[in-house]
Design a protein around this motif. Sequence first.
Motif, short mmCIF file in Angstrom:
data_model
loop_
_atom_site.label_atom_id
_atom_site.label_comp_id
_atom_site.label_asym_id
_atom_site.label_seq_id
_atom_site.Cartn_x
_atom_site.Cartn_y
_atom_site.Cartn_z
N VAL A 240 0.87 -1.18 0.00
CA VAL A 240 0.00 0.00 0.00
C VAL A 240 0.91 1.23 0.00
CG1 VAL A 240 -1.76 -1.25 1.35
CG2 VAL A 240 -0.24 0.34 2.51
N PHE B 295 -1.21 6.07 2.87
CA PHE B 295 -2.36 5.29 3.33
C PHE B 295 -2.02 4.56 4.62
CE2 PHE B 295 -4.96 1.49 3.60
CZ PHE B 295 -6.23 1.97 3.33
N ARG C 105 -3.76 5.23 8.44
CA ARG C 105 -4.46 4.17 9.19
C ARG C 105 -3.75 3.86 10.52
NH1 ARG C 105 -8.83 1.45 6.61
NH2 ARG C 105 -9.54 3.01 5.13
N GLU D 59 -3.39 -4.07 3.80
CA GLU D 59 -3.59 -4.48 2.40
C GLU D 59 -5.06 -4.73 2.11
OE1 GLU D 59 -0.70 -7.60 1.81
OE2 GLU D 59 0.94 -6.14 1.61
N TYR E 288 -6.82 -1.28 2.03
CA TYR E 288 -6.49 -0.55 0.81
C TYR E 288 -7.25 -1.12 -0.38
CZ TYR E 288 -3.77 1.85 -2.76
OH TYR E 288 -3.40 2.64 -3.82
N ARG F 231 -10.10 0.90 -2.67
CA ARG F 231 -9.94 1.05 -4.12
C ARG F 231 -11.14 0.51 -4.90
NH1 ARG F 231 -4.42 -1.11 -6.04
NH2 ARG F 231 -5.20 -0.15 -7.92
#
Length: 150
Positions: free
Chosen positions: A18, A22, A26, A142, A145, A149
């Motif tokens: 990622v 991002f 987080r 992951e 993310y 998306r």
Amino acid sequence: MPHLLPQIAHMAAALIEVPAAFAFNRLSQAEFVGGWALGSMGMTPVGGGVWVGHSLFDGAPAHVEIRPAPDLGLIDYAVGTAETRRPRIFIRVTPGPVTGRGDADCVVTLHALRSAQTEDARWTQTCIAHETEILLIKAQLERAYGEARD
């Protein structure tokens, strides 16, 4: 060179697929941290920038202040009691290009500092927990993310 001091720090790291921004965002959010930090699960606010979660090991409360420094890619987690917290846990988020990777990757490094009062058994537990937590961080970042998306 032999160790001259007892083990006083531990580090666990993972390549995360990622972008660094991002991951940093987080990892700066208490709600997200409360999903992977085995010693402070399910964090809720108690006021003044302090959060409380509970250990999966013994159920004890852990009070946490999250202190992000975005320009350094560094997040300090001051942990302890409601009255006293110390910045003994920290994460460094390193953008992929720094290590010769692409912008879509980053390296997350989880560090722990051992206090002088930490007994060997407790320190061993902390180190093993951090080895597990870095895997949880990777998987959860992951997944988040990918969901963001979609």
